[in-house]
Design an enzyme around this catalytic site. Structure first.
Site, short mmCIF file in Angstrom:
data_model
loop_
_atom_site.label_atom_id
_atom_site.label_comp_id
_atom_site.label_asym_id
_atom_site.label_seq_id
_atom_site.Cartn_x
_atom_site.Cartn_y
_atom_site.Cartn_z
N GLN A 5 7.29 65.96 35.78
CA GLN A 5 6.47 65.20 36.73
C GLN A 5 5.52 64.23 36.02
OE1 GLN A 5 6.68 64.94 39.95
NE2 GLN A 5 8.05 66.64 40.44
N CYS A 20 10.52 77.13 55.23
CA CYS A 20 11.13 78.09 56.14
C CYS A 20 12.61 78.20 55.80
CB CYS A 20 10.95 77.58 57.56
SG CYS A 20 11.54 78.75 58.77
N HIS A 45 15.34 61.15 37.74
CA HIS A 45 15.13 60.82 39.15
C HIS A 45 13.68 60.94 39.62
CE1 HIS A 45 14.95 64.80 41.37
NE2 HIS A 45 15.45 65.24 40.23
N SER A 58 13.31 64.34 33.51
CA SER A 58 14.33 64.09 34.53
C SER A 58 14.21 62.64 35.00
CB SER A 58 14.11 65.04 35.70
OG SER A 58 15.09 64.82 36.68
N ASN A 116 4.25 70.08 40.02
CA ASN A 116 4.95 69.30 41.04
C ASN A 116 4.34 69.47 42.43
OD1 ASN A 116 6.25 71.88 40.20
ND2 ASN A 116 7.34 71.64 42.12
C1 LIG Z 1 8.18 70.28 37.30
C2 LIG Z 1 9.65 70.18 37.52
N1 LIG Z 1 10.49 70.74 36.63
C3 LIG Z 1 11.82 70.68 36.77
C4 LIG Z 1 12.40 70.04 37.86
C5 LIG Z 1 13.88 70.00 37.99
O1 LIG Z 1 14.38 68.71 37.74
P1 LIG Z 1 15.87 68.30 38.11
O2 LIG Z 1 15.89 67.98 39.55
O3 LIG Z 1 16.15 67.11 37.25
O4 LIG Z 1 16.76 69.43 37.74
C6 LIG Z 1 11.55 69.44 38.81
C7 LIG Z 1 12.13 68.78 40.00
O5 LIG Z 1 11.84 69.13 41.12
C8 LIG Z 1 10.15 69.52 38.63
O6 LIG Z 1 9.30 68.97 39.52
#
Ligand SMILES: Cc1ncc(COP(=O)(O)O)c(C=O)c1O
Length: 384
Positions: A180, A326, A202, A200, A152
């Site tokens: 991702q 921060c 979103h 996920s 990410n």
């Molecule tokens: C690589 C990765 N794993 C897990 C998550 C967590 O996803 P969620 O916001 O659906 O809990 C994220 C989200 O930031 C992510 O980028």
């Protein structure tokens, strides 16, 4: 007009997704577990969405113990898998990279405190697994290997197909965090033999608070929410029907737009990087140039505090993300960049740009103009 370049944090809802969700909110109010017509309509909707999500990851037919369980997001999926399998018992051994998402890192810490041996594979300067690193940990086969497919923060994409085959041949359960990746790189579980996978909605223009855990053999994982036996007994609780419908539509769009979406994002990301390289001195890209998520660019701006640059861009109307955060007055550097060998100071000079739906070339050019000026100004301030 704001310019949103933080699509790895979350993405805007696509109008098609919104329409699908509104239809459910307005018209489908039944409980999917009820036997009457209203219940049946909601049930059909959930199962239709399940098929859409499954198709987006290459599943066309189901094995007897294969499941795709809807969750409240990838964090739940990662937690449920890590804490619910035989690898969660005292004395078990789990292998993970040291660049996992916090929703993997935190449960691993809890497991380690409870007597699980958690071993890390370090990554190289580009965030890739070092030559021989996997063979080394597989010599004594662990109970579980968990890997983040697309990072990410840096966008580094592991060459998962080959890795997954080696792990399968060693008879080890492989969990993959693909949060991702879906929508930015082909995910086809017919080519990549993983045992479980987190998603996920979103991150692919679906709603927040919905995700999925794919399980090749659900008998290995304990139910994590007890209640009315929904989701084939693995996750009790009335399903988030509008959210699931939105997730299904977001996956349908991924299927429809696949390669075109990937090349459009890559073109914008490359325009941004080439522009930065051409205009600004003392910049370095974090992560490989080729094996990387099509929408992600992580850049170190030498001598500039990332947080300062982030705030200056925000004031101009541009949203990005920094390599250090921060909290309560204390700056903590990204564990991913540190794992790649960057110093705390270097990690603090990094910004992550992630493009996506709604971003166009004109916006990128505007960002380049501001960036050039803001970096010069920030460097001036440092030197003064
Ligand atoms: C690589 C990765 N794993 C897990 C998550 C967590 O996803 P969620 O916001 O659906 O809990 C994220 C989200 O930031 C992510 O980028």
């Amino acid at each position: 007009m704001r310019i949103y370049l933080d699509h790895n944090a979350t993405t805007p809802l696509r109008p098609e997704v919104r329409d699908a969700m509104l239809r459910v909110l307005d018209e489908i109010h039944g409980n999917p577990s009820s036997v009457h017509a209203e219940g049946a309509a909601a049930h059909a909707l959930v199962e239709g969405a399940r098929d859409r999500v499954a198709e987006a990851i290459g599943i066309r037919s189901w094995g007897p113990s294969e499941r795709l369980v809807f969750t409240a997001g990838a964090s739940e999926a990662n937690n449920a898998l890590l804490r619910g399998g035989p690898w969660a018992r005292r004395g078990a051994r789990i292998v993970a990279t040291n660049v996992e998402h916090p929703s993997v890192q935190a449960p691993l810490e809890v497991l380690a405190a409870g007597g699980v041996r958690v071993e890390r594979i370090g990554v190289d300067a580009e965030g890739m697994l070092p030559e021989g690193g996997l063979e080394e940990v597989l010599r004594e086969p662990p109970d579980l290997v968990t890997l983040i497919w697309g990072n990410n923060e840096t966008g580094t994409l592991l060459p998962l197909a080959g890795i997954a085959e080696r792990i399968r041949d060693a008879g080890v359960w492989l969990h993959v965090d693909a949060t991702q990746v879906l929508g930015k790189y082909p995910v086809d579980l017919r080519d990549v033999p993983v045992d479980s996978l987190s998603l996920s909605a979103h991150k692919l223009n679906g709603p927040k608070g919905v995700g999925a855990l794919y399980l090749r053999d659900a008998r290995r994982v304990a139910p994590w929410l007890l209640g009315g036996g929904q989701e084939r007994g693995l996750r009790g609780g009335t399903e988030n029907v509008p959210g699931i419908a939105g997730f299904g539509m977001a996956c349908e769009l991924v299927q429809k737009e696949g390669d075109a979406r990937v090349s459009a994002y890559a073109a914008l990301r490359d325009r941004l990087w080439h522009g930065i390289e051409a205009r600004i001195e003392g910049v370095r890209r974090n992560g490989p140039a080729d094996a990387v998520l099509c929408n992600t660019l992580n850049v170190e701006f030498e001598g500039v505090a990332g947080e300062v640059l982030l705030q200056a861009l925000d004031l101009e109307g541009v949203a990005v993300s920094a390599g250090a955060a921060c909290h309560s007055g204390k700056v903590s550097a990204s564990h991913v960049l540190l794992a790649m060998g960057r110093s705390v100071h270097e990690a603090g000079s990094c910004l992550r740009f992630s493009v996506g739906y709604g971003v166009d070339a004109t916006q990128i050019d505007r960002v380049l103009e501001w960036l050039d000026e803001l970096v010069q100004r920030a460097r001036g301030a440092v030197g003064a």
